[in-house]
Design an enzyme around this catalytic site. Structure first.
Site, mmCIF file in Angstrom:
data_model
loop_
_atom_site.group_PDB
_atom_site.id
_atom_site.type_symbol
_atom_site.label_atom_id
_atom_site.label_comp_id
_atom_site.label_asym_id
_atom_site.label_seq_id
_atom_site.Cartn_x
_atom_site.Cartn_y
_atom_site.Cartn_z
ATOM 1 N N TRP A 99 0.827 -1.204 0.000
ATOM 2 C CA TRP A 99 0.000 0.000 0.000
ATOM 3 C C TRP A 99 0.860 1.253 0.000
ATOM 4 O O TRP A 99 0.555 2.223 -0.696
ATOM 5 C CB TRP A 99 -0.983 -0.012 1.175
ATOM 6 C CG TRP A 99 -1.954 -1.143 1.076
ATOM 7 C CD1 TRP A 99 -2.066 -2.193 1.948
ATOM 8 C CD2 TRP A 99 -2.914 -1.384 0.033
ATOM 9 N NE1 TRP A 99 -3.045 -3.050 1.506
ATOM 10 C CE2 TRP A 99 -3.577 -2.589 0.352
ATOM 11 C CE3 TRP A 99 -3.279 -0.705 -1.123
ATOM 12 C CZ2 TRP A 99 -4.591 -3.123 -0.459
ATOM 13 C CZ3 TRP A 99 -4.278 -1.237 -1.927
ATOM 14 C CH2 TRP A 99 -4.918 -2.428 -1.601
ATOM 15 N N ASP A 166 -1.869 6.758 6.412
ATOM 16 C CA ASP A 166 -2.885 5.824 5.940
ATOM 17 C C ASP A 166 -3.189 4.903 7.122
ATOM 18 O O ASP A 166 -2.342 4.111 7.520
ATOM 19 C CB ASP A 166 -2.328 5.046 4.742
ATOM 20 C CG ASP A 166 -3.282 3.956 4.245
ATOM 21 O OD1 ASP A 166 -4.332 3.726 4.887
ATOM 22 O OD2 ASP A 166 -2.962 3.329 3.207
ATOM 23 N N LYS A 190 -12.038 -2.037 6.657
ATOM 24 C CA LYS A 190 -11.267 -2.955 7.496
ATOM 25 C C LYS A 190 -11.782 -2.933 8.935
ATOM 26 O O LYS A 190 -11.993 -3.956 9.534
ATOM 27 C CB LYS A 190 -9.778 -2.595 7.483
ATOM 28 C CG LYS A 190 -9.186 -2.350 6.103
ATOM 29 C CD LYS A 190 -8.836 -3.614 5.374
ATOM 30 C CE LYS A 190 -8.562 -3.428 3.889
ATOM 31 N NZ LYS A 190 -7.570 -2.443 3.520
HETATM 32 C C1 LIG Z 1 -6.979 -2.000 2.088
HETATM 33 C C2 LIG Z 1 -5.970 -0.929 2.193
HETATM 34 C C3 LIG Z 1 -5.891 0.104 1.234
HETATM 35 C C4 LIG Z 1 -6.775 0.151 0.014
HETATM 36 O O1 LIG Z 1 -8.005 0.639 0.320
HETATM 37 P P1 LIG Z 1 -9.106 0.907 -0.822
HETATM 38 O O2 LIG Z 1 -10.197 1.524 -0.025
HETATM 39 O O3 LIG Z 1 -9.467 -0.425 -1.405
HETATM 40 O O4 LIG Z 1 -8.524 1.807 -1.831
HETATM 41 C C5 LIG Z 1 -4.946 1.086 1.424
HETATM 42 N N1 LIG Z 1 -4.118 1.074 2.482
HETATM 43 C C6 LIG Z 1 -4.162 0.107 3.415
HETATM 44 C C7 LIG Z 1 -3.224 0.128 4.575
HETATM 45 C C8 LIG Z 1 -5.096 -0.932 3.294
HETATM 46 O O5 LIG Z 1 -5.152 -1.903 4.221
#
Ligand SMILES: *Cc1c(COP(=O)(O)O)cnc(C)c1O
Length: 356
Positions: A99, A166, A190
């Site tokens: 990511w 993030d 998540k």
């Molecule tokens: C799942 C995830 C993403 C991607 O998220 P989307 O909403 O599918 O774009 C980005 N960063 C992390 C740390 C993730 O776990």
């Protein structure tokens, strides 16, 4: 048979949040219409959005000078919106996995990217340490929980430039000192709600410093000005986020949630560490409380698929590791009850006994 949901994302949500959403889908507040078929500008939905923002701020202890937005596009859209809005000349990124790399790739389209530290040399099985954050960068970007590899930065670092995180896979899993960040964002799917909504938490003073023209929809100022209502927001997903936040509040807040997460993770990590069959893949000090990665060690490696099937027969769902790590990954997000971890531990112990 009872299913134990270890899915990495979308993933387990509090049952009560799902039940309350289901009711609102049939009839919202007794108005005789579904949440799905009313205007986002109706009194009933505006109340939902307002309360979601309020609960978000309250439960994460967000200081006054931050805005909370609910947008579409996922965390992946933020990988592009962040440099679009904030990268003038140069930005710093910490390379901690897939990511982080996707975020780095997007930023490169807007300016110079300084990869300040990386753990690529050992397949991201630890977090880079001892790196120096440059002071001549527009911002520094980190990924607090690396969902695929199972590493997690569990503290809020000091940063001499605006810090952007993030937090897709560990938001609301622990108290956060929001004041150390200029921006926090993530996909909800998540730990916070269903797929379709992205949370963005930011300080307004970091905006308006780039020279380029920003398309209206990609400009944070648009969404701040319109209170996440510039276009139709993901109403359904926001509703479930509100219900999840209410659930967190009812438990006693993120501090309590963190205690529960620590207890779950300890149970599973202790089992892994005391096993002759399983072994963790991550440096101990960097282990995630959200995604617990482990593999089989020799002479048992050939049994990896067999255990996978055995666990599945015993109700475990979603424990197959990401293809870039292999083995197993048990995601132990907020809503996963400790009973599910106990069931997995029993399953691991029973299988080890069977094969010893
Ligand atoms: C799942 C995830 C993403 C991607 O998220 P989307 O909403 O599918 O774009 C980005 N960063 C992390 C740390 C993730 O776990």
């Amino acid at each position: 048979m009872k299913k134990h949901n270890f899915n990495a994302g979308p993933s387990i949500l509090p049952r009560i949040a799902i039940e309350n959403t289901a009711k609102a889908v049939l009839d919202l507040n007794g108005i005789g219409m579904s949440l799905l078929e009313i205007s986002h500008r109706s009194k009933d939905f505006e109340a939902v959005l307002d309360e979601t923002v309020l609960l978000f701020k309250e439960q994460l202890n967000v200081p006054e000078n931050y805005k909370v937005l609910f947008l579409g596009g996922g965390a992946s859209m933020q990988f592009c919106m962040i440099p679009f809005n904030l990268l003038n000349k140069k930005a710093g990124y910490l390379d901690t996995g897939v990511w982080a790399n996707k975020a780095i790739k997007e930023a490169k389209g807007f300016g110079e990217v300084n990869v300040v530290g990386s753990s690529a040399d050992k397949n991201y099985s630890y977090l880079p340490k001892g790196y120096q954050i440059p002071t001549d960068i527009d911002y520094f970007h980190i990924t607090t929980n690396n969902t695929i590899y199972g590493t997690e930065l569990k503290e809020d670092i000091n940063c001499p430039v605006p810090l952007i995180a993030d937090m897709s896979s560990d938001i609301f899993s622990r108290p956060v000192d929001v004041s150390k960040y200029a921006m926090i964002y993530g996909g909800a799917q998540k730990n916070l709600g269903p797929a379709g909504v992205t949370f963005v938490l930011l300080r307004e003073d970091i905006l308006g410093k780039v020279d380029r023209k920003i398309p209206t929809m990609l400009d944070y100022r648009t969404h701040i000005k319109e209170g996440s209502m510039f276009n139709t927001p993901p109403c359904f997903a926001i509703y479930t986020v509100r219900e999840t936040l209410k659930w967190i509040k009812s438990l006693g807040g993120v501090k309590k949630v963190e205690e529960m997460n620590k207890a779950k993770a300890k149970l599973l990590y202790d089992t892994i560490d005391n096993s002759n069959m399983f072994v963790g893949t991550v440096a101990k000090e960097d282990r995630s409380l959200m995604n617990i990665c482990f593999v089989m060690k020799e002479p048992y490696k050939a049994l990896e698929e067999e255990f996978q099937k055995y666990a599945q027969l015993n109700g475990m769902v979603g424990i197959k590791g990401h293809r870039s790590v292999g083995g197993y990954r048990a995601s132990t997000y907020n809503a996963l009850p400790i009973e599910s971890v106990q069931a997995l531990v029993e399953c691991m112990n029973a299988f080890e006994k069977l094969k010893a």
